[in-house]
Design an enzyme around this catalytic site. Structure first.
Site, PDB file in Angstrom:
ATOM      1  N   CYS A  26       0.861  -1.177   0.000  1.00  0.00           N
ATOM      2  CA  CYS A  26       0.000   0.000   0.000  1.00  0.00           C
ATOM      3  C   CYS A  26       0.898   1.228   0.000  1.00  0.00           C
ATOM      4  O   CYS A  26       2.014   1.179  -0.521  1.00  0.00           O
ATOM      5  CB  CYS A  26      -0.935  -0.014   1.214  1.00  0.00           C
ATOM      6  SG  CYS A  26      -0.083  -0.102   2.798  1.00  0.00           S
ATOM      7  N   HIS A 542      -6.253  -9.549  30.167  1.00  0.00           N
ATOM      8  CA  HIS A 542      -7.057  -9.827  28.962  1.00  0.00           C
ATOM      9  C   HIS A 542      -6.888 -11.306  28.616  1.00  0.00           C
ATOM     10  O   HIS A 542      -5.854 -11.725  28.093  1.00  0.00           O
ATOM     11  CB  HIS A 542      -6.571  -8.944  27.801  1.00  0.00           C
ATOM     12  CG  HIS A 542      -7.456  -8.966  26.596  1.00  0.00           C
ATOM     13  ND1 HIS A 542      -7.544 -10.051  25.760  1.00  0.00           N
ATOM     14  CD2 HIS A 542      -8.299  -8.030  26.084  1.00  0.00           C
ATOM     15  CE1 HIS A 542      -8.384  -9.789  24.776  1.00  0.00           C
ATOM     16  NE2 HIS A 542      -8.858  -8.566  24.952  1.00  0.00           N
TER      17      HIS A 542
END
Length: 620
Positions: A26, A542
């Site tokens: 990109c 988490h």
């Protein structure tokens, strides 16, 4: 920069040509699809001169280069035979990663064409608004259809990139796009709508739908073709396969596309635009605020390309986008402003040069150099950018700013907010961008401080914040094996975006409190818990990666938000076997989310650990 040497180094560190399935790029990144990411020499790659960073996300291994990415990409392709490979084998990505990988692979190649058309339309709007060009002139008419070209023929562009992604014949895919756009079909649709009559193909009903500028119908059709073409190849006799295979493929796929897939894609596109319209009427500021604030995290993980099609679909169906591009504009210019603030405040000559260069690039719309070279690395500029992006997004959301032609969100694409025969959206976009730049610059200038060098003698020690008298311990909340946070396959954690910490691969199904404090964060999905210690240390545990998608299945809180806890109190339970059955990694990050605001943090060594063992030592 020696592009040839850099390309050779990247190829070697990525695991060699044999490890590369596919390569695209990109504006700033080399995007690899690899056979085995575990053999990548990641630490060596990150430390290579010319490489700003590396992250695995969205089904791709992304190497951040910056504005020189095109030259490095060319050298990589010249030094390998990747371009001759057509069969990259079946994708090993699953779930969300596979979807993001597919979206990225389809939309990245066509962005230059969309950007060119968008900017041409923006310049043309500017010329008309200031009465420098008449809409009746032939110059206007020619420039107008030039600017419309990429949008009108978007299905053909998407057909080509979709064919590459789905590994099917590109030219048959482009023919399929041509079928949806053929003037005769367009005329039939127009006539049917005006007369109220029906269209049929061999007795099958064909919806009177126009597919110019559409996004979803052609992608679904080419995806369907990727399954039909191998079947056509298999059933075609060898002697006539040359013409029978494409004949069967295009007849079956063309028919199904006009009768079923195209209308289905149109309904989905329309549903998305209606949902955006409803959201805009109920809370027009919400999405721009969220995108203005959190787009840096989406860019860091490569998931921002999943938002691009929504913005394009909005413009194709409603004529404008008021949620995706305005929020990204606020975020991008904030990233650049934060980097510029570091350049102004820092006394490090090399950092000043990098920060100024990356900052200018960022405010013009390309943020990766600022994000990876400065903001993520030093943390506080990232916080400043998120503050500025959120404020700018809030203003543009309240003003219902509309983007009409797209482009890479930044100062250079501000003309893309000119439309509806008014400059009001352009003015609001300029003000919103200004708010983002100023707020981000001020916040970063206040928060950022050059890192202190480690003391070399005992006399230098007082210059640091470290004092043994203020030592604070944080204990292990899990039993298992300690690993570096960099081993977590999520850029938000591995890049330290949320703060410093470690990761634990658990061997038991329960999380305990690592400190005396209060529960400050719980989640509907039950997969994580936040605790703030009595000393003000903010800790996030988490459980697993992407486990939020389990929607609470297998997780059970044993505490409530606001509840006081002590070291060793049980906080939540989880079903480790169920997490693995769903295909998610159980590695559990334990992060100090306000690590930039507290003292020095000393992590425990990697290896086995028990609940209650020392995990961190923090010096005030």
């Amino acid at each position: 920069m020696n592009y040839r040497e850099l390309a050779a180094t990247i190829i070697e560190d990525i695991g060699g040509e044999k490890n590369i399935r596919q390569l695209t790029h990109c504006a700033t990144r080399l995007r690899f699809n690899l056979k085995d990411e575990s053999i990548v020499a990641e630490e060596k790659l990150r430390n290579t001169t010319g490489v700003m960073g590396a992250v695995s996300k969205g089904g791709q291994y992304q190497v951040i280069i910056g504005s020189d990415v095109g030259n490095v990409y060319k050298e990589v392709m010249d030094q390998t035979s990747i371009e001759t490979k057509e069969d990259f084998g079946p994708s090993r990505k699953k779930g969300v990663a596979a979807v993001i990988d597919t979206i990225t692979g389809i939309f990245t190649p066509i962005l230059p064409a969309i950007t060119a058309s968008g900017m041409l339309k923006a310049v043309l709007s500017l010329l008309v608004v200031f009465n420098w060009l008449s809409v009746e002139s032939q110059t206007y008419q020619i420039l107008n259809f030039m600017g419309d070209a990429a949008f009108y023929f978007l299905p053909i562009l998407l057909a080509a990139s979709s064919a590459q992604k789905f590994k099917t014949n590109m030219y048959l895919a482009m023919m399929l796009g041509g079928i949806l756009l053929h003037p005769s079909f367009v005329a039939m649709v127009t006539q049917a709508k005006e007369a109220g009559t029906a269209i049929s193909l061999i007795g099958l009903p064909v919806s009177a739908v126009s597919y110019s500028s559409s996004v979803i119908p052609i992608i679904l059709s080419v995806w369907f073709m990727s399954y039909v073409e191998p079947i056509a190849d298999k059933v075609s006799p060898k002697a006539i396969k040359f013409f029978s295979k494409p004949l069967l493929t295009i007849f079956v796929v063309g028919t199904v596309s006009l009768v079923a897939i195209g209308p289905l894609g149109y309904i989905i596109s329309d549903a998305i635009s209606n949902g955006i319209t409803t959201l805009e009427s109920l809370s027009p500021w919400l999405v721009p605020v969220l995108l203005g604030t959190f787009t840096p995290l989406f860019v860091a993980t490569g998931t921002h390309y999943g938002l691009v099609p929504i913005g394009i679909n909005n413009r194709m169906t409603m004529g404008y986008d008021s949620v995706i591009y305005p929020g990204m504009l606020a975020s991008n210019v904030s990233q650049g402003a934060a980097s510029l603030a570091v350049g102004v405040k820092s006394k490090n000559k090399e950092l000043k040069q990098l920060a100024f260069s990356a900052g200018l690039t960022g405010i013009f719309g390309i943020t990766e150099p600022a994000l990876y070279g400065v903001n993520l690395k030093y943390k506080t500029p990232l916080y400043g950018a998120m503050i500025g992006g959120g404020l700018g997004g809030l203003f543009m959301g309240i003003m219902k700013v509309k983007n009409f032609t797209g482009g890479s969100p930044g100062l250079l694409t501000l003309p893309s907010y000119i439309g509806d025969n008014t400059l009001s959206f352009f003015y609001s976009a300029c003000i919103g961008a200004g708010i983002s730049v100023i707020a981000s610059f001020i916040a970063t200038f206040i928060l950022y401080k050059d890192k202190l060098e480690e003391p070399t003698t005992i006399e230098d020690a007082p210059t640091l914040k470290r004092t043994i008298e203020k030592e604070t311990l944080v204990f292990a909340p899990l039993t298992g094996e300690v690993h570096s946070l960099k081993e977590v396959n999520d850029g938000v954690f591995s890049e330290g975006i949320l703060g410093e910490g470690i990761a634990i691969i658990p061997t038991e199904n329960k999380v305990y409190s690592p400190v005396n404090g209060v529960i400050t964060a719980t989640f509907d999905s039950g997969h994580a818990v936040g605790i703030t210690s009595d000393e003000g240390i903010e800790i996030l545990v988490h459980v697993g990666i992407d486990t939020v998608q389990m929607n609470g299945e297998g997780f059970n809180y044993l505490v409530e938000k606001g509840q006081n806890v002590e070291v060793g109190d049980a906080l939540l339970t989880f079903d480790m076997g169920l997490i693995k059955e769903h295909g998610y990694n159980v590695i559990t990050p334990v992060v100090i989310t306000n690590s930039a605001l507290i003292g020095d943090i000393l992590n425990t060594e990697t290896g086995a650990i028990q609940v209650g063992d020392n995990l961190f030592k923090i010096y005030g």
